[in-house]
Design a protein around this motif. Structure first.
Motif, PDB file in Angstrom:
ATOM      1  N   PRO A 258       0.798  -1.231   0.000  1.00  0.00           N
ATOM      2  CA  PRO A 258       0.000   0.000   0.000  1.00  0.00           C
ATOM      3  C   PRO A 258       0.827   1.276   0.000  1.00  0.00           C
ATOM      4  N   ASP A 259       2.141   1.147   0.078  1.00  0.00           N
ATOM      5  CA  ASP A 259       2.989   2.344   0.170  1.00  0.00           C
ATOM      6  C   ASP A 259       4.156   2.292  -0.815  1.00  0.00           C
ATOM      7  N   SER A 260       3.910   1.723  -1.996  1.00  0.00           N
ATOM      8  CA  SER A 260       4.945   1.589  -3.016  1.00  0.00           C
ATOM      9  C   SER A 260       4.861   2.747  -4.015  1.00  0.00           C
ATOM     10  N   PRO A 261       5.832   3.649  -4.021  1.00  0.00           N
ATOM     11  CA  PRO A 261       5.789   4.778  -4.960  1.00  0.00           C
ATOM     12  C   PRO A 261       5.893   4.313  -6.409  1.00  0.00           C
ATOM     13  N   ALA A 262       5.006   4.845  -7.254  1.00  0.00           N
ATOM     14  CA  ALA A 262       5.030   4.587  -8.692  1.00  0.00           C
ATOM     15  C   ALA A 262       5.016   5.949  -9.384  1.00  0.00           C
ATOM     16  N   ILE A 263       6.074   6.247 -10.136  1.00  0.00           N
ATOM     17  CA  ILE A 263       6.296   7.609 -10.627  1.00  0.00           C
ATOM     18  C   ILE A 263       6.508   7.594 -12.136  1.00  0.00           C
ATOM     19  N   LEU A 264       5.905   8.549 -12.814  1.00  0.00           N
ATOM     20  CA  LEU A 264       6.111   8.744 -14.248  1.00  0.00           C
ATOM     21  C   LEU A 264       6.694  10.132 -14.473  1.00  0.00           C
ATOM     22  N   ILE A 265       7.804  10.185 -15.184  1.00  0.00           N
ATOM     23  CA  ILE A 265       8.393  11.448 -15.637  1.00  0.00           C
ATOM     24  C   ILE A 265       8.414  11.400 -17.162  1.00  0.00           C
ATOM     25  N   THR A 266       7.790  12.372 -17.799  1.00  0.00           N
ATOM     26  CA  THR A 266       7.695  12.328 -19.252  1.00  0.00           C
ATOM     27  C   THR A 266       7.787  13.725 -19.864  1.00  0.00           C
ATOM     28  N   THR A 267       8.236  13.758 -21.104  1.00  0.00           N
ATOM     29  CA  THR A 267       8.277  15.013 -21.857  1.00  0.00           C
ATOM     30  C   THR A 267       6.963  15.267 -22.582  1.00  0.00           C
ATOM     31  N   SER A 268       6.019  14.345 -22.462  1.00  0.00           N
ATOM     32  CA  SER A 268       4.754  14.451 -23.209  1.00  0.00           C
ATOM     33  C   SER A 268       3.561  14.472 -22.261  1.00  0.00           C
ATOM     34  N   GLU A 269       2.826  15.592 -22.264  1.00  0.00           N
ATOM     35  CA  GLU A 269       1.628  15.651 -21.434  1.00  0.00           C
ATOM     36  C   GLU A 269       0.576  14.659 -21.931  1.00  0.00           C
ATOM     37  N   GLU A 270       0.545  14.421 -23.244  1.00  0.00           N
ATOM     38  CA  GLU A 270      -0.400  13.455 -23.796  1.00  0.00           C
ATOM     39  C   GLU A 270      -0.122  12.047 -23.257  1.00  0.00           C
ATOM     40  N   VAL A 271       1.147  11.646 -23.261  1.00  0.00           N
ATOM     41  CA  VAL A 271       1.515  10.340 -22.705  1.00  0.00           C
ATOM     42  C   VAL A 271       1.139  10.274 -21.235  1.00  0.00           C
ATOM     43  N   ALA A 272       1.389  11.360 -20.499  1.00  0.00           N
ATOM     44  CA  ALA A 272       1.078  11.391 -19.074  1.00  0.00           C
ATOM     45  C   ALA A 272      -0.417  11.190 -18.835  1.00  0.00           C
ATOM     46  N   ARG A 273      -1.243  11.958 -19.521  1.00  0.00           N
ATOM     47  CA  ARG A 273      -2.691  11.892 -19.269  1.00  0.00           C
ATOM     48  C   ARG A 273      -3.287  10.558 -19.734  1.00  0.00           C
ATOM     49  N   LYS A 274      -2.827  10.058 -20.872  1.00  0.00           N
ATOM     50  CA  LYS A 274      -3.324   8.762 -21.340  1.00  0.00           C
ATOM     51  C   LYS A 274      -2.910   7.643 -20.384  1.00  0.00           C
ATOM     52  N   SER A 275      -1.694   7.718 -19.858  1.00  0.00           N
ATOM     53  CA  SER A 275      -1.224   6.702 -18.909  1.00  0.00           C
ATOM     54  C   SER A 275      -2.090   6.708 -17.661  1.00  0.00           C
ATOM     55  N   MET A 276      -2.395   7.900 -17.146  1.00  0.00           N
ATOM     56  CA  MET A 276      -3.250   8.003 -15.956  1.00  0.00           C
ATOM     57  C   MET A 276      -4.648   7.457 -16.242  1.00  0.00           C
ATOM     58  N   SER A 277      -5.162   7.726 -17.433  1.00  0.00           N
ATOM     59  CA  SER A 277      -6.488   7.219 -17.799  1.00  0.00           C
ATOM     60  C   SER A 277      -6.493   5.697 -17.879  1.00  0.00           C
ATOM     61  N   TYR A 278      -5.435   5.116 -18.437  1.00  0.00           N
ATOM     62  CA  TYR A 278      -5.339   3.661 -18.512  1.00  0.00           C
ATOM     63  C   TYR A 278      -5.233   3.043 -17.116  1.00  0.00           C
ATOM     64  N   ILE A 279      -4.523   3.689 -16.221  1.00  0.00           N
ATOM     65  CA  ILE A 279      -4.429   3.175 -14.847  1.00  0.00           C
ATOM     66  C   ILE A 279      -5.821   3.083 -14.239  1.00  0.00           C
TER      67      ILE A 279
END
Length: 440
Positions: A258-279
């Motif tokens: 329950p306390d495992s950090p999962a982090i995304l660093i990206t140069t693309s806001e589109e990749v970021a938002r789509k990844s969050m939506s898929y999660i």
């Protein structure tokens, strides 16, 4: 430019968490002290209390091991063997790169080191929520490749039963003794030694908060692999990264706890938002979704940066345990980054491969410890021990003169006199103190 965070962690250190930590520390300390005083009797009482487990013997006989092996499917046995073959092959290459050395640093003066294996190592293989078969590969097999003659394995019962597949993995990895024993009582028994459990010199393997705290308190009395915290994953992605792959791989590690950090660093806001939506789409139908969802909700982060250099720089600041590189040129990370537990280069490579079967060790530094150490490997089971020999009397005399001057600069008169003695004996120097003491 500062990163733009689309998601930040909501969890923070609280007084409640600190109180919990203090409780764990106190409980572990009491268990260790009790086992130190009462040995096997205390071990059995704690096993009964915490695991409802009190067999006639915690140690498995060869017949017990054979019975466990017979209950494991042929496919699982084959998979264990294949994964262990990968771990063994990589560990053997690592061992081959560690060389004994000797050099004649000046005429008649020889310096060297030997790499001697630890005599007895302990391996803790967790059970609980997940029976981590792969931890047997990483801890036991790596120790054996290093040349450790005695490896003791402890793993807890699961729901009152012997974990057959874990026993099979430990046996196939080369464990010399296997005990069905878990938690603080297992760590303390191996570290201290009891009537039936041999004291180890070094202990490796992950575990829950109680296991981690026991290792912390016993460090120094024994060596340990590292002080591990919750599993961490960080993905560095460019605009070509597949958001579904990003989401899948972030959740693959978030399910650890329950306390495992999962982090995304990206140069693309589109990749970021789509990844969050898929999660959000994946979690409801994921068997471990409740656990992974809590971890993602409390500890997940998504940052958008303007360039790959900024992405790598930010990733280095996080110094995550597992860093996946989803870019067009993933090997750039080998040059751009220095702070991490392990790198996973390209979308063909996932952290789960490292966790289970690819061959590198999955016991890795967390909580930014990657700034100063790497993970478990054969070198952790070796003692690099130096030796020196002065064969030349002239060289000994010259070193004696140098030693005398160096030692007196530090006000170490006794050290200086060891040098004086050789300077007199081999170079003919005179020292008043030697004559006064009637020495030769």
């Amino acid at each position: 430019m500062a990163p733009r965070y689309l998601k930040k962690p909501t969890a923070s250190t609280s007084s409640a968490a600190n109180t919990t930590s203090e409780k764990v520390t106190g409980i572990v300390s009491g268990v260790i002290d009790d086992i130190r005083a009462r040995g096997d009797t205390a071990v059995r009482e704690y096993s009964e209390k915490f695991d409802k487990w009190s067999p006639p013997s915690f140690r498995l006989s060869q017949a017990d091991i054979d019975a466990c092996m017979a209950k494991v499917s042929p496919q699982t046995i084959a998979d264990i063997k294949q994964a262990q073959a990968n771990v063994r092959k990589f560990a053997e290459v690592q061992r081959e790169c560690i060389k004994d050395v000797e050099i004649e640093i000046q005429p008649g003066v020889f310096l060297g080191h030997k790499n001697n294996p630890i005599s007895t190592a302990g391996a803790y293989i967790p059970g609980g929520r997940y029976p981590l078969l792969a931890s047997a590969h990483m801890t036991i097999l790596t120790a054996k490749v290093a040349g450790v003659p005695n490896v003791i394995a402890c793993t807890p019962p699961i729901m009152g039963e012997i974990p057959n597949a874990t026993v099979a993995a430990a046996h196939l990895a080369g464990a010399d003794e296997i005990f069905i024993l878990g938690g603080t009582q297992a760590v303390a028994a191996m570290a201290i030694g009891t009537e039936t459990i041999k004291k180890v010199d070094f202990l490796a393997g992950p575990g829950n908060a109680f296991v981690a705290e026991a290792k912390r308190q016993l460090f120094g009395e024994i060596g340990i692999d590292l002080l591990a915290g919750p599993t961490e994953v960080l993905i560095v992605a460019d605009n070509k990264a597949n958001p579904f792959t990003v989401a899948t791989d972030l959740l693959s590690q978030a399910e650890h706890g329950p306390d495992s950090p999962a982090i995304l660093i990206t140069t693309s806001e589109e990749v970021a938002r789509k990844s969050m939506s898929y999660i959000d789409a994946i979690l409801p139908n994921m068997q471990t979704g409740e656990l992974a969802g809590k971890s993602w909700g409390d500890w997940g982060e998504v940052a958008v940066v303007d360039s790959m250099d900024e992405a790598y720089s930010l990733a280095d600041e996080y110094c995550s345990e597992h860093v996946q590189i989803f870019t067009e040129t993933p090997r750039d990370a080998l040059v751009k980054m220095v702070n991490y537990g392990a790198l996973f280069l390209g979308e063909n490579t996932c952290v789960s491969y490292g966790d289970k079967c690819i061959g590198t060790n999955h016991v890795l530094p967390t909580r930014k410890a990657g700034r100063y150490t790497g993970g478990l490997w054969v070198g952790k089971y070796l003692k690099t021990q130096t030796y020196q020999e002065v064969r030349s009397e002239k060289a000994s005399g010259e070193l004696g003169r140098l030693c005398g001057r160096c030692a007196r600069a530090e006000n170490f008169e006794g050290h200086a006199r060891s040098g004086d003695l050789r300077a007199q004996r081999y170079m003919g120097d005179n020292f008043e103190w030697i004559g006064q003491a009637g020495g030769k």
